[in-house]
Motif scaffolding. Sequence first.
Motif, PDB file in Angstrom:
ATOM      1  N   THR A   1       8.655   0.619   5.906  1.00  0.00           N
ATOM      2  CA  THR A   1       9.546  -0.399   6.247  1.00  0.00           C
ATOM      3  C   THR A   1       8.737  -1.774   6.783  1.00  0.00           C
ATOM      4  O   THR A   1       9.049  -2.636   6.700  1.00  0.00           O
ATOM      5  N   ALA A   2       7.799  -1.514   7.414  1.00  0.00           N
ATOM      6  CA  ALA A   2       6.942  -2.474   8.056  1.00  0.00           C
ATOM      7  C   ALA A   2       5.579  -2.887   7.079  1.00  0.00           C
ATOM      8  O   ALA A   2       4.945  -3.999   7.391  1.00  0.00           O
ATOM      9  N   ILE A   3       5.322  -2.291   5.966  1.00  0.00           N
ATOM     10  CA  ILE A   3       4.389  -2.852   5.160  1.00  0.00           C
ATOM     11  C   ILE A   3       4.867  -3.641   4.262  1.00  0.00           C
ATOM     12  O   ILE A   3       5.955  -3.302   3.445  1.00  0.00           O
ATOM     13  N   GLN A   4       4.328  -4.666   3.843  1.00  0.00           N
ATOM     14  CA  GLN A   4       4.660  -5.649   3.205  1.00  0.00           C
ATOM     15  C   GLN A   4       3.890  -5.696   1.883  1.00  0.00           C
ATOM     16  O   GLN A   4       4.528  -5.843   0.785  1.00  0.00           O
ATOM     17  N   GLN A   5       2.800  -5.203   1.971  1.00  0.00           N
ATOM     18  CA  GLN A   5       1.920  -5.323   0.667  1.00  0.00           C
ATOM     19  C   GLN A   5       0.848  -3.981   0.716  1.00  0.00           C
ATOM     20  O   GLN A   5       0.294  -3.817   1.820  1.00  0.00           O
ATOM     21  N   VAL A   6       0.749  -3.541  -0.517  1.00  0.00           N
ATOM     22  CA  VAL A   6      -0.182  -2.569  -0.717  1.00  0.00           C
ATOM     23  C   VAL A   6      -1.360  -3.067  -1.776  1.00  0.00           C
ATOM     24  O   VAL A   6      -1.042  -3.590  -2.814  1.00  0.00           O
ATOM     25  N   VAL A   7      -2.861  -3.119  -1.272  1.00  0.00           N
ATOM     26  CA  VAL A   7      -3.683  -3.559  -2.177  1.00  0.00           C
ATOM     27  C   VAL A   7      -4.656  -2.510  -2.625  1.00  0.00           C
ATOM     28  O   VAL A   7      -5.223  -1.703  -1.709  1.00  0.00           O
ATOM     29  N   VAL A   8      -4.619  -2.343  -4.120  1.00  0.00           N
ATOM     30  CA  VAL A   8      -5.425  -1.384  -4.539  1.00  0.00           C
ATOM     31  C   VAL A   8      -6.786  -1.736  -4.878  1.00  0.00           C
ATOM     32  O   VAL A   8      -7.109  -2.594  -5.547  1.00  0.00           O
TER      33      VAL A   8
ATOM     34  N   THR B   1       5.642  -4.335  -2.371  1.00  0.00           N
ATOM     35  CA  THR B   1       4.505  -5.095  -3.271  1.00  0.00           C
ATOM     36  C   THR B   1       3.275  -4.537  -3.519  1.00  0.00           C
ATOM     37  O   THR B   1       2.469  -4.189  -2.469  1.00  0.00           O
ATOM     38  N   VAL B   2       2.868  -4.074  -4.701  1.00  0.00           N
ATOM     39  CA  VAL B   2       1.527  -3.236  -4.961  1.00  0.00           C
ATOM     40  C   VAL B   2       0.886  -3.987  -5.916  1.00  0.00           C
ATOM     41  O   VAL B   2       1.366  -4.210  -6.878  1.00  0.00           O
ATOM     42  N   GLY B   3      -0.470  -4.298  -5.485  1.00  0.00           N
ATOM     43  CA  GLY B   3      -1.210  -5.091  -6.587  1.00  0.00           C
ATOM     44  C   GLY B   3      -3.066  -4.979  -6.297  1.00  0.00           C
ATOM     45  O   GLY B   3      -3.155  -4.202  -5.329  1.00  0.00           O
ATOM     46  N   PHE B   4      -3.488  -5.356  -7.234  1.00  0.00           N
ATOM     47  CA  PHE B   4      -4.876  -5.221  -7.182  1.00  0.00           C
ATOM     48  C   PHE B   4      -5.790  -6.338  -6.363  1.00  0.00           C
ATOM     49  O   PHE B   4      -6.738  -6.324  -5.846  1.00  0.00           O
TER      50      PHE B   4
ATOM     51  N   MET C   1       2.372  -2.645  11.217  1.00  0.00           N
ATOM     52  CA  MET C   1       1.398  -2.719  10.214  1.00  0.00           C
ATOM     53  C   MET C   1       2.180  -3.760   8.916  1.00  0.00           C
ATOM     54  O   MET C   1       3.293  -3.619   8.570  1.00  0.00           O
ATOM     55  N   SER C   2       1.003  -4.472   8.387  1.00  0.00           N
ATOM     56  CA  SER C   2       1.872  -5.209   7.282  1.00  0.00           C
ATOM     57  C   SER C   2       0.992  -5.199   6.020  1.00  0.00           C
ATOM     58  O   SER C   2       1.760  -5.228   4.863  1.00  0.00           O
ATOM     59  N   VAL C   3      -0.108  -4.822   5.839  1.00  0.00           N
ATOM     60  CA  VAL C   3      -0.887  -4.486   4.684  1.00  0.00           C
ATOM     61  C   VAL C   3      -1.629  -3.106   4.739  1.00  0.00           C
ATOM     62  O   VAL C   3      -2.213  -2.980   5.715  1.00  0.00           O
ATOM     63  N   LEU C   4      -1.449  -2.481   3.754  1.00  0.00           N
ATOM     64  CA  LEU C   4      -2.287  -1.296   3.561  1.00  0.00           C
ATOM     65  C   LEU C   4      -3.307  -1.410   2.450  1.00  0.00           C
ATOM     66  O   LEU C   4      -2.956  -1.678   1.255  1.00  0.00           O
ATOM     67  N   LEU C   5      -4.588  -1.143   2.789  1.00  0.00           N
ATOM     68  CA  LEU C   5      -5.622  -1.274   1.842  1.00  0.00           C
ATOM     69  C   LEU C   5      -6.003  -0.025   1.212  1.00  0.00           C
ATOM     70  O   LEU C   5      -6.086   1.066   1.927  1.00  0.00           O
ATOM     71  N   LEU C   6      -6.222   0.314  -0.215  1.00  0.00           N
ATOM     72  CA  LEU C   6      -6.381   1.506  -0.517  1.00  0.00           C
ATOM     73  C   LEU C   6      -7.650   1.406  -1.307  1.00  0.00           C
ATOM     74  O   LEU C   6      -7.978   0.611  -2.088  1.00  0.00           O
ATOM     75  N   ALA C   7      -8.889   2.021  -0.826  1.00  0.00           N
ATOM     76  CA  ALA C   7     -10.150   1.967  -1.177  1.00  0.00           C
ATOM     77  C   ALA C   7     -10.629   3.729  -0.931  1.00  0.00           C
ATOM     78  O   ALA C   7     -11.220   3.978   0.145  1.00  0.00           O
ATOM     79  N   ILE C   8     -10.712   4.138  -2.062  1.00  0.00           N
ATOM     80  CA  ILE C   8     -11.327   5.551  -1.928  1.00  0.00           C
ATOM     81  C   ILE C   8     -12.647   5.445  -1.650  1.00  0.00           C
ATOM     82  O   ILE C   8     -13.188   6.451  -1.152  1.00  0.00           O
ATOM     83  N   SER C   9     -13.747   4.654  -2.272  1.00  0.00           N
ATOM     84  CA  SER C   9     -14.951   4.538  -2.113  1.00  0.00           C
ATOM     85  C   SER C   9     -15.342   3.126  -1.284  1.00  0.00           C
ATOM     86  O   SER C   9     -14.356   2.406  -1.510  1.00  0.00           O
ATOM     87  N   THR C  10     -16.419   2.842  -1.247  1.00  0.00           N
ATOM     88  CA  THR C  10     -16.929   1.674  -0.721  1.00  0.00           C
ATOM     89  C   THR C  10     -17.538   0.746  -1.567  1.00  0.00           C
ATOM     90  O   THR C  10     -18.339   0.012  -1.368  1.00  0.00           O
ATOM     91  N   THR C  11     -17.328   0.994  -2.792  1.00  0.00           N
ATOM     92  CA  THR C  11     -17.924   0.426  -4.126  1.00  0.00           C
ATOM     93  C   THR C  11     -17.541  -1.110  -3.989  1.00  0.00           C
ATOM     94  O   THR C  11     -18.603  -2.179  -4.354  1.00  0.00           O
ATOM     95  N   ARG C  12     -16.431  -1.484  -3.478  1.00  0.00           N
ATOM     96  CA  ARG C  12     -16.175  -2.818  -3.248  1.00  0.00           C
ATOM     97  C   ARG C  12     -15.900  -3.564  -1.939  1.00  0.00           C
ATOM     98  O   ARG C  12     -15.019  -3.600  -1.290  1.00  0.00           O
ATOM     99  N   ALA C  13     -16.874  -2.641  -0.904  1.00  0.00           N
ATOM    100  CA  ALA C  13     -16.808  -2.922   0.631  1.00  0.00           C
ATOM    101  C   ALA C  13     -16.620  -4.349   0.914  1.00  0.00           C
ATOM    102  O   ALA C  13     -16.031  -4.614   1.813  1.00  0.00           O
ATOM    103  N   THR C  14     -17.404  -5.241   0.232  1.00  0.00           N
ATOM    104  CA  THR C  14     -17.453  -6.680   0.663  1.00  0.00           C
ATOM    105  C   THR C  14     -16.163  -7.523   0.519  1.00  0.00           C
ATOM    106  O   THR C  14     -15.674  -7.988   1.601  1.00  0.00           O
ATOM    107  N   ALA C  15     -15.547  -7.052  -0.551  1.00  0.00           N
ATOM    108  CA  ALA C  15     -14.164  -7.612  -0.978  1.00  0.00           C
ATOM    109  C   ALA C  15     -13.180  -7.035   0.215  1.00  0.00           C
ATOM    110  O   ALA C  15     -12.260  -7.767   0.554  1.00  0.00           O
TER     111      ALA C  15
END
Length: 160
Positions: free
Chosen positions: A109-116, A136-139, A1-15
Motif C-alpha cells: 500500500t506504500a509503494i506508488q510505483q514499480v520501475v522495471v 503503477t508498473v513501467g519501464f 517506501m514509495s518506489v521499487l526498482l527491479l534490476a536483476i543485473s547491473t547492465t543499466r546501473a547508471t540509469a
Amino acid sequence: MSVLLLAISTTRATAVRSAADFLLEHGEDVALLTVESEPWQREGIDPRVRIYPLQAAEKRHLFARIGNAVRRLSPAAYAKGYLKIYRLLRPYVLWRVTRAGVGRELDWTAIQQVVVCDSHAIPIGWHLAKRHPNLTVGFELDRTSYRESVPSALPETADA
C-alpha cells in the motif's frame, strides 16, 4: 517506501543509480530488488536505497538444488543440459522467491510505483502488475509527479 526498482543485473546501473538519486533528492523512499547486493554497492548505489537480494532464496529453490546435484554428478551434463533448461526456468524461479520472500515483507500500500529497469526483471514486473492492479508498473520512472511548478516567464509589470 514509495518506489521499487527491479534490476536483476547491473547492465543499466547508471540509469538505476540516476533514478534512485533523483527519488532520494525528492525525499522518496527507494528500494531495489535484485539478485545480488554487492555489485550494486560496487557500482556506487546510494546507501539509503534499501536492497532486497534474491540470491540466497534462489539457491534454496528446488530447481537450483537439483542443479547443484547434477553438477556434482556430471559437470558435463550440467553444462550442456541443465543450464539450458535453467535459463528458461529462472524467471519463474525468481518470481517464486520474490513472491515468497520480499513480496511478503513489503508494504504494497506504500509503494506508488514499480520501475522495471532491465529485461530480466520483466517477468517479475508483469506478475506484480497482475497481482496488484492499482500499482503503477513501467519501464521508466514517471517523473511528472515530481516536477516543481515552473514560475511564469513573463515578469509582472507595474501600471504606469
